[in-house]
Design an enzyme around this catalytic site. Sequence first.
Site, PDB file in Angstrom:
ATOM      1  N   GLY A   1       0.785  -1.230   0.000  1.00  0.00           N
ATOM      2  CA  GLY A   1       0.000   0.000   0.000  1.00  0.00           C
ATOM      3  C   GLY A   1       0.812   1.273   0.000  1.00  0.00           C
ATOM      4  O   GLY A   1       0.253   2.365   0.119  1.00  0.00           O
TER       5      GLY A   1
ATOM      6  N   GLU B   1       4.748  -6.039   1.438  1.00  0.00           N
ATOM      7  CA  GLU B   1       4.229  -6.467   0.136  1.00  0.00           C
ATOM      8  C   GLU B   1       3.981  -5.300  -0.818  1.00  0.00           C
ATOM      9  O   GLU B   1       2.842  -5.065  -1.212  1.00  0.00           O
ATOM     10  CB  GLU B   1       2.910  -7.223   0.355  1.00  0.00           C
ATOM     11  CG  GLU B   1       3.031  -8.383   1.318  1.00  0.00           C
ATOM     12  CD  GLU B   1       1.697  -9.001   1.679  1.00  0.00           C
ATOM     13  OE1 GLU B   1       1.660 -10.230   1.841  1.00  0.00           O
ATOM     14  OE2 GLU B   1       0.696  -8.268   1.799  1.00  0.00           O
TER      15      GLU B   1
ATOM     16  N   GLY C   1       3.454  -3.449  -4.155  1.00  0.00           N
ATOM     17  CA  GLY C   1       3.171  -3.759  -5.552  1.00  0.00           C
ATOM     18  C   GLY C   1       3.385  -2.492  -6.358  1.00  0.00           C
ATOM     19  O   GLY C   1       4.377  -2.329  -7.076  1.00  0.00           O
ATOM     20  N   ARG C   2       2.469  -1.566  -6.156  1.00  0.00           N
ATOM     21  CA  ARG C   2       2.525  -0.275  -6.837  1.00  0.00           C
ATOM     22  C   ARG C   2       3.879   0.413  -6.686  1.00  0.00           C
ATOM     23  O   ARG C   2       4.411   0.970  -7.646  1.00  0.00           O
ATOM     24  CB  ARG C   2       1.436   0.621  -6.221  1.00  0.00           C
ATOM     25  CG  ARG C   2       1.264   1.980  -6.841  1.00  0.00           C
ATOM     26  CD  ARG C   2       0.393   2.863  -5.930  1.00  0.00           C
ATOM     27  NE  ARG C   2      -0.688   2.103  -5.323  1.00  0.00           N
ATOM     28  CZ  ARG C   2      -1.922   2.040  -5.811  1.00  0.00           C
ATOM     29  NH1 ARG C   2      -2.239   2.719  -6.871  1.00  0.00           N
ATOM     30  NH2 ARG C   2      -2.849   1.317  -5.194  1.00  0.00           N
TER      31      ARG C   2
ATOM     32  N   ARG D   1      -8.311   3.203 -13.697  1.00  0.00           N
ATOM     33  CA  ARG D   1      -8.155   3.778 -12.356  1.00  0.00           C
ATOM     34  C   ARG D   1      -8.806   5.144 -12.202  1.00  0.00           C
ATOM     35  O   ARG D   1      -9.305   5.487 -11.135  1.00  0.00           O
ATOM     36  CB  ARG D   1      -6.684   3.839 -11.952  1.00  0.00           C
ATOM     37  CG  ARG D   1      -6.070   2.443 -11.781  1.00  0.00           C
ATOM     38  CD  ARG D   1      -4.703   2.489 -11.121  1.00  0.00           C
ATOM     39  NE  ARG D   1      -4.776   2.987  -9.754  1.00  0.00           N
ATOM     40  CZ  ARG D   1      -4.484   4.206  -9.378  1.00  0.00           C
ATOM     41  NH1 ARG D   1      -4.050   5.104 -10.238  1.00  0.00           N
ATOM     42  NH2 ARG D   1      -4.599   4.568  -8.126  1.00  0.00           N
TER      43      ARG D   1
ATOM     44  N   TYR E   1     -11.377   4.951  -9.344  1.00  0.00           N
ATOM     45  CA  TYR E   1     -10.938   5.524  -8.061  1.00  0.00           C
ATOM     46  C   TYR E   1     -10.819   7.029  -8.116  1.00  0.00           C
ATOM     47  O   TYR E   1     -10.253   7.627  -7.202  1.00  0.00           O
ATOM     48  CB  TYR E   1      -9.549   5.016  -7.674  1.00  0.00           C
ATOM     49  CG  TYR E   1      -9.355   3.529  -7.663  1.00  0.00           C
ATOM     50  CD1 TYR E   1     -10.108   2.718  -6.820  1.00  0.00           C
ATOM     51  CD2 TYR E   1      -8.377   2.939  -8.453  1.00  0.00           C
ATOM     52  CE1 TYR E   1      -9.888   1.351  -6.792  1.00  0.00           C
ATOM     53  CE2 TYR E   1      -8.155   1.580  -8.420  1.00  0.00           C
ATOM     54  CZ  TYR E   1      -8.915   0.790  -7.586  1.00  0.00           C
ATOM     55  OH  TYR E   1      -8.687  -0.557  -7.555  1.00  0.00           O
TER      56      TYR E   1
ATOM     57  N   CYS F   1     -17.367   4.063 -25.392  1.00  0.00           N
ATOM     58  CA  CYS F   1     -18.720   4.608 -25.397  1.00  0.00           C
ATOM     59  C   CYS F   1     -19.209   4.819 -23.975  1.00  0.00           C
ATOM     60  O   CYS F   1     -20.079   4.106 -23.478  1.00  0.00           O
ATOM     61  CB  CYS F   1     -19.644   3.654 -26.123  1.00  0.00           C
ATOM     62  SG  CYS F   1     -19.074   3.375 -27.790  1.00  0.00           S
ATOM     63  N   GLU F   2     -18.612   5.818 -23.334  1.00  0.00           N
ATOM     64  CA  GLU F   2     -18.852   6.013 -21.906  1.00  0.00           C
ATOM     65  C   GLU F   2     -18.308   7.406 -21.600  1.00  0.00           C
ATOM     66  O   GLU F   2     -17.139   7.681 -21.881  1.00  0.00           O
ATOM     67  CB  GLU F   2     -18.026   4.951 -21.167  1.00  0.00           C
ATOM     68  CG  GLU F   2     -18.183   4.846 -19.700  1.00  0.00           C
ATOM     69  CD  GLU F   2     -19.465   4.132 -19.316  1.00  0.00           C
ATOM     70  OE1 GLU F   2     -20.182   4.709 -18.504  1.00  0.00           O
ATOM     71  OE2 GLU F   2     -19.736   3.035 -19.848  1.00  0.00           O
TER      72      GLU F   2
ATOM     73  N   TYR G   1      -1.622  -1.660 -11.829  1.00  0.00           N
ATOM     74  CA  TYR G   1      -3.086  -1.654 -11.898  1.00  0.00           C
ATOM     75  C   TYR G   1      -3.629  -1.016 -13.165  1.00  0.00           C
ATOM     76  O   TYR G   1      -4.755  -0.516 -13.171  1.00  0.00           O
ATOM     77  CB  TYR G   1      -3.687  -0.998 -10.636  1.00  0.00           C
ATOM     78  CG  TYR G   1      -3.186  -1.640  -9.368  1.00  0.00           C
ATOM     79  CD1 TYR G   1      -3.556  -2.943  -9.043  1.00  0.00           C
ATOM     80  CD2 TYR G   1      -2.287  -0.983  -8.528  1.00  0.00           C
ATOM     81  CE1 TYR G   1      -3.066  -3.562  -7.905  1.00  0.00           C
ATOM     82  CE2 TYR G   1      -1.788  -1.599  -7.397  1.00  0.00           C
ATOM     83  CZ  TYR G   1      -2.180  -2.882  -7.086  1.00  0.00           C
ATOM     84  OH  TYR G   1      -1.688  -3.494  -5.965  1.00  0.00           O
TER      85      TYR G   1
HETATM   86  C1  LIG Z   1      -3.036  -5.151  -3.057  1.00  0.00           C
HETATM   87  C2  LIG Z   1      -2.247  -5.747  -1.958  1.00  0.00           C
HETATM   88  C3  LIG Z   1      -0.909  -5.419  -1.821  1.00  0.00           C
HETATM   89  C4  LIG Z   1      -0.208  -4.427  -2.701  1.00  0.00           C
HETATM   90  O1  LIG Z   1      -0.735  -3.147  -2.609  1.00  0.00           O
HETATM   91  P1  LIG Z   1       0.069  -1.942  -3.312  1.00  0.00           P
HETATM   92  O2  LIG Z   1      -0.828  -0.772  -3.089  1.00  0.00           O
HETATM   93  O3  LIG Z   1       0.194  -2.283  -4.749  1.00  0.00           O
HETATM   94  O4  LIG Z   1       1.379  -1.839  -2.629  1.00  0.00           O
HETATM   95  C5  LIG Z   1      -0.189  -6.034  -0.820  1.00  0.00           C
HETATM   96  N1  LIG Z   1      -0.766  -6.936   0.009  1.00  0.00           N
HETATM   97  C6  LIG Z   1      -2.070  -7.276  -0.106  1.00  0.00           C
HETATM   98  C7  LIG Z   1      -2.622  -8.281   0.810  1.00  0.00           C
HETATM   99  C8  LIG Z   1      -2.849  -6.691  -1.088  1.00  0.00           C
HETATM  100  O5  LIG Z   1      -4.135  -7.042  -1.188  1.00  0.00           O
END
Ligand SMILES: *Cc1c(COP(=O)(O)O)cnc(C)c1O
Length: 463
Positions: free
Chosen positions: A278, A320, A322-323, A360, A364, A391-392, A421
């Site tokens: 996150g 964890e 990701g982004r 996104r 969001y 078409c939106e 994402y």
């Molecule tokens: C989505 C998610 C992440 C990654 O979130 P990011 O915003 O991409 O860092 C990590 N752990 C869990 C359990 C998630 O669902």
Amino acid sequence: MSRSAHPAGPRHADVMTEGHYTAPPADLNALDAKVWARTVTRDEDGAVTVGGIEVTRLAEEFGTPAYFLDESDFRARCRAWADAFGRDADVFYAGKAFLSRAVVRWLKEEGLNLDVCSGGELTCALDAGMPAERIAFHGNNKTVEEIERAVTVGVGRIVLDSFQEIARVAHIAQQLGKRQRVQIRVTVGVEAHTHEFIATAHEDQKFGIALAGGQAAEAVRRALTLDGLELIGIHSHIGSQIFDMAGFEVSARRVVQLLAEVRDEHGVELPEIDLGGGLGIAYTSEDDPREPHEIAKALGDIVTRECEAAGLATPRISVEPGRAIVGPTAFTLYEVGTIKPLEGLRTYVSVDGGMSDNIRTALYDAEYSVVLASRTSDAEPMLVRVVGKHCESGDIVVKDAFLPSDLAPGDLIAVPATGAYCRSMASNYNHALRPPVVAVRDGEARVIVRRETEEDLLRLDVG
Ligand SMILES: *Cc1c(COP(=O)(O)O)cnc(C)c1O
């Protein structure tokens, strides 16, 4: 979302927008390093380049829309996270942000672990050679087939998300004659988004088992009694696009409290905690993300302090992101098709993609920036909204931005920070062909996910 709007410049003071309104940047041709992948720059001709290759050449070779991913930046970010957390912690890349076999290989080579949350992601990870023990399996409703496969291949951990799943995984593991390493995902009553976090009443969502009311403690009690499970720790994930560490602080404190309760009740010190992902990135110049080493230090300090206070040995931490790893490494390149000035409002710039390659903004209310990428321009700024071809009317890629007023059909524009994402959430709405992902490194570009074709679409449609 609490980002404050900047006052409008005098030329645009009469322009009302529903989105966030920002004044034009001092230099429309500038590339703010915060939002672009590390090797992105402009060459002498003014074209944006990545990994030493001009976008004009990339567009000719690969077409538009397309995502261009800076491989050296991706690898550098993996290393920065791994180095920041060091030997006493584990970094799991959240595959849902963007996963492909090339990405899995880079992760493997750079020493990261991988989170998956579906059978499809697991297949991709295993096919590309990620060792099963470096994979964590997530999700609030894993199917029996997914659990069987995860246990059979021997994933490093399954993150349990409900009481049913505790029983289900234990049963499956036992039938397969295995003892599966698991964590329990708890909801700590904290939800964090962007610059805010809220520390009450956020049990009202689908993930995890609430600490409140002793539910998480009950989940631990059950997991500890089941032969098929080896409970290795507690997991918490509090939100997305977070800049403020305060949410993690509360979350870590509550997770450590649970570890102390577990020790008191069962005489067991669970060896691991996972604080989730996150961590925020810069989508526009207004965002100020933290560096991995600052995040690692802040989280490490919090956990150490809380464990000392509770008289616990410091558990092994995992995170964890990701982004924060893939997001900044890619941009989307579009070709401008039509330009529609709406008097007194703004100019609508339509591109050859849209909500099918970036949902996104619609989903969001996300914010992005955009630049003219195929050339520079000294023309006056004009307020634009970059929209897609679907078409939106909610098919918006960039709500509010400034582009040069001499923008013309055929120009290439680039939207940075679309590595996370975007391709992973891409759709075939309007039978759109999902764009390719092209990895660029040291003057070489190679397709890692190819563009869909109309044949691909028809192949699924069996008549
Ligand atoms: C989505 C998610 C992440 C990654 O979130 P990011 O915003 O991409 O860092 C990590 N752990 C869990 C359990 C998630 O669902």
